[in-house]
Design an enzyme around this catalytic site. Sequence first.
Site, PDB file in Angstrom:
ATOM      1  N   ASP A 101      -1.392 -18.035 -17.814  1.00  0.00           N
ATOM      2  CA  ASP A 101      -0.426 -17.668 -16.780  1.00  0.00           C
ATOM      3  C   ASP A 101      -0.104 -18.920 -15.973  1.00  0.00           C
ATOM      4  O   ASP A 101      -0.963 -19.791 -15.791  1.00  0.00           O
ATOM      5  CB  ASP A 101      -1.023 -16.641 -15.820  1.00  0.00           C
ATOM      6  CG  ASP A 101      -1.054 -15.230 -16.385  1.00  0.00           C
ATOM      7  OD1 ASP A 101      -0.878 -15.070 -17.607  1.00  0.00           O
ATOM      8  OD2 ASP A 101      -1.281 -14.298 -15.597  1.00  0.00           O
ATOM      9  N   HIS A 154      -6.059 -19.289 -23.429  1.00  0.00           N
ATOM     10  CA  HIS A 154      -6.066 -18.673 -24.766  1.00  0.00           C
ATOM     11  C   HIS A 154      -5.350 -19.567 -25.777  1.00  0.00           C
ATOM     12  O   HIS A 154      -4.614 -20.487 -25.413  1.00  0.00           O
ATOM     13  CB  HIS A 154      -5.395 -17.299 -24.697  1.00  0.00           C
ATOM     14  CG  HIS A 154      -6.100 -16.328 -23.807  1.00  0.00           C
ATOM     15  ND1 HIS A 154      -6.735 -15.200 -24.282  1.00  0.00           N
ATOM     16  CD2 HIS A 154      -6.291 -16.310 -22.452  1.00  0.00           C
ATOM     17  CE1 HIS A 154      -7.278 -14.530 -23.269  1.00  0.00           C
ATOM     18  NE2 HIS A 154      -7.016 -15.195 -22.141  1.00  0.00           N
ATOM     19  N   SER A 257      -5.623 -25.016 -11.788  1.00  0.00           N
ATOM     20  CA  SER A 257      -5.433 -26.368 -12.275  1.00  0.00           C
ATOM     21  C   SER A 257      -4.249 -26.414 -13.227  1.00  0.00           C
ATOM     22  O   SER A 257      -3.258 -25.713 -13.014  1.00  0.00           O
ATOM     23  CB  SER A 257      -6.696 -26.903 -12.948  1.00  0.00           C
ATOM     24  OG  SER A 257      -6.596 -28.305 -13.103  1.00  0.00           O
TER      25      SER A 257
END
Length: 287
Positions: A101, A154, A257
């Site tokens: 995200d 992911h 980050s």
Amino acid sequence: MPNKKIHITYMLKDTFFLYSQKILPQTLLSRLVGKLANCQQHHIKETLIKLAIKRFQINLDDALLQNIRDYKSFNDFFTRKLKPESRPINHDSKAIISPADGKITQAAKIDLGRVIQAKGKYFTVDALTAKTHTTNYTDFAVIYLAPKDYHRVHMPIDGTLTRMSYIPGKLFSVNELTAQNIDNLFAKNERLICYFDTDIGEIAVIFVGAMLVAGIETVWHKMVAPNYYNSIQHFDYQGQNIHFRKGDEIGLFNFGSTIITLFPENKIAFNDNLSEIKMGQKIAQIK
């Protein structure tokens, strides 16, 4: 006149923020934050969680655990897992998905080995990877994870882990303001580079450390950062058959980050008008 005063105030705040990053003990602060974030004392962890939800407008609707009392620590909350159905994976065989995200701040071609950091600022692939790469990369994407975002990372495509390099460095913030003002930001900060063999060749998924990031973890190595090694470290996974399907979790940040992905020579084409993105959504097409 009021608008001019507001502008000057913001300029002073920005200048102070940038300067403070250069003089503050980045590593010490990050480790102290890590200890606090892992505290399991009931009052402390719930107070921190409530403050974060209010400050960053965090929505728990997608979270697997929606009662803050169910989290062991603030870190457990910040790296919370989501309901599987909340991040559907684009399983089109030609689709490259977002590994996280966040906001895609750059998705473009690599020009003569140079990667765009911000307007007028660049860094090189050689500097970013400390020359650990063996592939000619021609496309890259930079995804900034804000504190409100889901913090697990992911796989953007099916792949097999071949090697990993940890590169110690600074811990500057990686927000837009810092990216616009600190030269070679992503090549200066601590980072963890994971290389995968895929059907389109070798790709790299790079975890970039930052100020107050209390840790970078992978599912195969567990905690790797921040600054637990003083020199570049290499890890070889050839022959271990550590394979991931597109959408499988590979690691996480213990605070916000940046993820940088590198793709091999002219194998993909990015979607147009990329901005805010969710993990699992298509960001590029295999040619």
